[in-house]
Design an enzyme around this catalytic site. Sequence first.
Site, short mmCIF file in Angstrom:
data_model
loop_
_atom_site.label_atom_id
_atom_site.label_comp_id
_atom_site.label_asym_id
_atom_site.label_seq_id
_atom_site.Cartn_x
_atom_site.Cartn_y
_atom_site.Cartn_z
N HIS A 123 -8.27 -3.41 -6.29
CA HIS A 123 -8.25 -3.51 -4.83
C HIS A 123 -9.42 -2.70 -4.26
CE1 HIS A 123 -7.07 -3.04 -0.66
NE2 HIS A 123 -6.32 -4.11 -0.83
N GLY A 146 -7.36 -5.06 7.01
CA GLY A 146 -6.79 -4.12 7.97
C GLY A 146 -7.55 -4.04 9.29
N LYS A 148 0.85 -1.21 0.00
CA LYS A 148 0.00 0.00 0.00
C LYS A 148 0.89 1.25 0.00
CE LYS A 148 -3.59 -2.77 2.05
NZ LYS A 148 -4.80 -2.86 2.83
N GLU A 202 -10.93 -10.72 -1.34
CA GLU A 202 -10.63 -9.90 -0.16
C GLU A 202 -11.91 -9.32 0.40
OE1 GLU A 202 -6.25 -8.61 -0.14
OE2 GLU A 202 -7.40 -7.06 -1.14
N SER A 205 -6.34 -9.43 6.64
CA SER A 205 -5.76 -9.76 7.95
C SER A 205 -5.08 -11.13 7.98
CB SER A 205 -6.83 -9.65 9.05
OG SER A 205 -7.29 -8.30 9.13
P1 PGA Z 1 -4.40 -6.57 5.38
O1 PGA Z 1 -4.60 -6.03 3.87
O2 PGA Z 1 -3.57 -7.82 5.29
O3 PGA Z 1 -3.69 -5.46 6.09
O4 PGA Z 1 -5.75 -6.86 5.92
C1 PGA Z 1 -4.85 -6.93 2.81
C2 PGA Z 1 -5.04 -6.16 1.53
O5 PGA Z 1 -5.67 -5.09 1.54
O6 PGA Z 1 -4.55 -6.59 0.46
#
Ligand code: PGA
Length: 255
Positions: free
Chosen positions: A95, A173, A11, A167, A212
Amino acid sequence: MRRAILAANWKMYKTTGEAEDFVARFLPHVARADDVDVVLAPPFTALDRVGRRLAGSPVALAAQNVSPEAEGAFTGEVAPRMLADLGCRYAIVGHSERRALFGDTDARVARKAAALFAAGIRPIVCVGETLEQREAGRTLEVLGSQLAGSLAQVPAERAAELVLAYEPVWAIGTGRTATPELAQQAHAFLRVRLAERFGAAAERIRIQYGGSVKPDNVSALMAQPDIDGALVGGASLDPEAFARIVHFRTGGKSA
Ligand code: PGA
């Protein structure tokens, strides 16, 4: 048998120096990662430096986004050919953060995926439902329509090169991972839809889970029959944590 693919989505984190420091600390862990594909997606600004450091290693370079246009007057955009020039082998498209914050519609994601294929880069196409959609019982309907729309321009003969990422937005997150069973249900549904669209090639398309993913939950997720990899945000920022995720088969040990 589909080859597992573990991808780090950094990110909007890490300067070039921080990115190089990560690579220096991460690479010693993956000298033996020959049974999985490992992918790093740094921000655009670090692609060149990270790509140079990854040269000759088993780790592939990826971008987090791309323009659907080949070139032209598109201020601030980055074209597929520019990513190929830096050695990108993959690029993430669709995404949920881009869909929610930057106007990426299914149609636009479809154009980006097609533009990537044309430049010789494999798209990692993300789909996923929000909490509201899940609670309204609309998960499969949402996934089905995102999939159909986002893959509308994938050339059938290239389908096996595609990577799909499931996702669930409520798991990104938040520390709230989908249970392996819940994720498997979504992945199995996506595989059926892929088979309807691409026939036998669907068995070769890798479907990553994202949301996560951590060193201590990756093995249970990867044990599911239709979970072929992980797209990792937060836990991928730390080289030791991401190395443990890559080595999910041995409980995080690289030897
Ligand atoms: P995260 O993000 O592992 O921090 O939950 C995953 C993503 O957005 O690809």
